[in-house]
Design an enzyme around this catalytic site. Structure first.
Site, short mmCIF file in Angstrom:
data_model
loop_
_atom_site.label_atom_id
_atom_site.label_comp_id
_atom_site.label_asym_id
_atom_site.label_seq_id
_atom_site.Cartn_x
_atom_site.Cartn_y
_atom_site.Cartn_z
N THR A 33 39.11 43.30 40.11
CA THR A 33 38.73 42.55 41.43
C THR A 33 37.64 41.64 42.08
O THR A 33 36.29 41.52 41.30
CB THR A 33 38.83 43.48 42.57
N GLN A 106 48.58 42.45 38.86
CA GLN A 106 48.65 44.06 39.40
C GLN A 106 49.06 44.58 40.94
O GLN A 106 47.93 44.15 41.38
CB GLN A 106 46.98 44.99 38.84
N HIS A 181 49.55 49.48 40.15
CA HIS A 181 48.36 50.50 39.62
C HIS A 181 48.33 52.50 39.88
O HIS A 181 48.17 52.45 41.30
CB HIS A 181 47.57 49.67 40.76
N ASN A 184 42.96 55.07 39.75
CA ASN A 184 41.17 54.59 40.18
C ASN A 184 41.70 55.16 42.27
O ASN A 184 40.68 54.74 43.06
CB ASN A 184 40.83 53.36 40.10
N TYR A 186 43.02 54.71 44.15
CA TYR A 186 44.56 54.13 45.36
C TYR A 186 45.83 54.94 45.44
O TYR A 186 45.75 55.97 44.86
CB TYR A 186 45.14 52.52 44.74
N ARG A 233 49.06 51.86 35.38
CA ARG A 233 48.23 51.92 35.04
C ARG A 233 47.63 53.37 35.90
O ARG A 233 48.34 53.58 36.29
CB ARG A 233 47.19 51.08 35.61
N ASN A 241 36.81 56.96 44.18
CA ASN A 241 37.20 56.56 45.33
C ASN A 241 37.12 58.01 45.64
O ASN A 241 38.55 58.73 46.38
CB ASN A 241 39.53 55.34 45.42
N GLY A 318 37.56 44.83 30.78
CA GLY A 318 36.85 44.35 32.12
C GLY A 318 35.66 44.08 31.49
O GLY A 318 36.07 41.74 32.06
N ARG A 319 34.93 43.72 31.57
CA ARG A 319 33.68 43.16 31.62
C ARG A 319 33.26 41.78 31.21
O ARG A 319 32.56 41.29 31.31
CB ARG A 319 33.02 43.35 31.80
C1 LIG Z 1 34.44 43.44 39.17
C2 LIG Z 1 35.36 45.01 38.74
C3 LIG Z 1 36.44 44.67 39.57
C4 LIG Z 1 37.54 45.62 38.84
N1 LIG Z 1 38.72 45.44 39.44
C5 LIG Z 1 39.70 46.35 39.53
C6 LIG Z 1 40.74 46.47 39.60
O1 LIG Z 1 41.38 45.83 40.63
N2 LIG Z 1 42.24 47.13 39.73
C7 LIG Z 1 41.44 48.54 38.21
O2 LIG Z 1 42.86 48.32 37.94
N3 LIG Z 1 40.88 48.52 37.62
C8 LIG Z 1 39.69 47.43 38.77
N4 LIG Z 1 38.53 47.49 37.82
C9 LIG Z 1 37.79 48.47 36.27
C10 LIG Z 1 38.88 47.66 34.95
O3 LIG Z 1 39.45 47.14 35.03
C11 LIG Z 1 38.08 48.65 33.73
O4 LIG Z 1 38.60 49.99 34.01
C12 LIG Z 1 36.07 48.91 34.15
O5 LIG Z 1 36.05 47.41 34.33
C13 LIG Z 1 35.75 49.52 32.52
O6 LIG Z 1 36.21 48.63 31.77
P1 LIG Z 1 35.07 47.69 30.89
O7 LIG Z 1 34.29 48.08 30.17
O8 LIG Z 1 36.23 46.88 30.14
O9 LIG Z 1 34.88 46.61 32.21
C14 LIG Z 1 36.97 46.13 37.41
C15 LIG Z 1 36.30 46.89 37.51
C16 LIG Z 1 34.61 46.08 37.92
C17 LIG Z 1 34.03 45.49 36.76
#
Ligand SMILES: Cc1cc2nc3c(=O)[nH]c(=O)nc-3n(C[C@H](O)[C@H](O)[C@H](O)COP(=O)(O)O)c2cc1C
Length: 365
Positions: A33, A106, A181, A184, A186, A233, A241, A318-319
């Site tokens: 997000t 998603q 989704h 987490n 939702y 997912r 949450n 992700g990051r």
């Molecule tokens: C800025 C940010 C936004 C995220 N938004 C979502 C999202 O919209 N949907 C979701 O399933 N997970 C979301 N996550 C979780 C990530 O998909 C992921 O599970 C998490 O960052 C850990 O993975 P990483 O260590 O590779 O970043 C978000 C994480 C971050 C950091």
């Protein structure tokens, strides 16, 4: 930090088929997000640039995007429920495909993770009227969560139909599919979990009942666009949450049903050695995507080790993708990585979004 080139035989670079999705490699962009859509949820040109920059991912899973207006969780998240939004997604699909990538949206219905200030005064909906602890970002700043309205049993087919309509719009826009989704905290996760689901109808109580709505949404979206374009997912035991799960037995039950429906993939957030992951892997011996959550960093050699160990077929990252548009190239060459800037994660403009330099830009500078 990886500084040696990747072994060309690395499992990271092997192609993979997930249902109808043919991927060039096994490093997927995890859903993130970023709150850069227009205020009315229309995806814009800046987002198209952002996703096109990241087309090297085996598959881009977009930021969570609401299938209906009442499912909007936060300011400036995109929707998939009207013509203008569909046109915005078409521009994104086009931009990613032009760069040779693949992309699914998603579908994230926020359920109780929202606020009347985000919903034009409407009350968020949920399986039960259980207010989450804590605060949520709204257009008027941080606010305590509100008590959601319990969805009536006779409303649930319409909610499932909204997911199906959004899936149809996604494919009509040229996206390659959708990810449900159900993680987490939702809406779909809220149904799975006894902490947030106190229903006394056929959708609450036993594991079978708590899984029912997610199964119906999976069936509805599969009927709309083909099961082989629908992923899901899950975050078994995840506490984000304000979730609490007294046992995880709903997950194997659900995974078995999702397999029966024939979904393209199941995407699990878990530690690589988690017992529940082993249970789910036995039910999904192929087409399982893993994300290790915030428990450990998604680092190249750790991701390769996960794939080599056989607990997953692909890993969502992700990051590192947020900060490195050309992550696959950098991991392949063993190049330095850009560091993610947390201050610009949620909302804002191109800064911290589309201005992370590619390796070519770093070398040229
Ligand atoms: C800025 C940010 C936004 C995220 N938004 C979502 C999202 O919209 N949907 C979701 O399933 N997970 C979301 N996550 C979780 C990530 O998909 C992921 O599970 C998490 O960052 C850990 O993975 P990483 O260590 O590779 O970043 C978000 C994480 C971050 C950091």
């Amino acid at each position: 930090m990886s500084t040696t080139p990747l072994n060309p035989d690395s499992p990271l670079l092997r192609p993979l088929r997930l249902g109808a999705l043919q991927l060039d490699n096994r490093v997927l962009m995890a859903p993130l997000t970023r709150n850069r859509a227009d205020a009315d949820g229309t995806p814009n040109a800046l987002q198209a640039t952002y996703y096109a920059q990241r087309a090297g991912a085996g598959l881009i899973i977009t930021e969570g995007s609401q299938p209906a207006a009442i499912g909007k969780g936060y300011p400036n998240v995109p929707g998939v429920h009207n013509d203008a939004q569909q046109a915005g997604w078409a521009r994104i699909a086009d931009a990613v495909h032009t760069e040779g990538g693949r992309i699914v949206v998603q579908l994230m219905h926020g359920g109780r993770i929202s606020h009347p200030d985000t919903l034009g005064g409407d009350t968020p909906v949920a399986p039960s009227a259980v207010r989450p602890a804590g605060e949520v970002v709204t257009p008027s700043g941080l606010q305590p969560f509100a008590e959601p309205r319990e969805l009536r049993t006779d409303e649930l087919p319409r909610v499932a139909a909204e997911f199906a309509d959004a899936a149809r719009r996604a494919v009509a826009a040229g996206l390659d599919g959708i990810e449900l989704h159900a993680a987490n905290g939702y809406l779909l996760h809220q149904f799975l979990t006894d902490g947030s689901n106190r229903r006394t109808d056929a959708y609450g109580g036993s594991s079978e009942n708590r899984a029912r709505f997610v199964i119906e949404v999976a069936e509805a979206t599969a009927a709309a666009i083909g099961a082989d374009r629908v992923g899901i997912r899950l975050s078994p035991g995840g506490a984000f949450n304000d979730m609490s799960e007294s046992d995880l037995q709903v997950y194997p039950l659900l995974a078995r049903e999702l397999r029966r429906i024939g979904l393209a993939y199941v995407h699990v957030i878990a530690a690589p050695d988690a017992e529940i992951l082993g249970e789910l892997r036995a039910l999904w011996p192929d087409r399982l995507v893993l994300n290790t959550g915030f428990a450990q960093d998604s680092e190249r050699d750790a991701v390769a080790a996960i794939l080599a160990s056989g607990v997953a077929d692909a890993v969502a990252v992700g990051r590192p993708f947020l900060a490195n548009p050309d992550l696959i190239r950098r991991w392949t060459e063993g190049a330095e990585l850009n560091e993610p800037d947390q201050a610009t994660f949620y909302g804002g403009d191109a800064r911290g979004y589309t201005d992370y330099p590619s390796l070519d830009e770093v070398v040229a500078a």
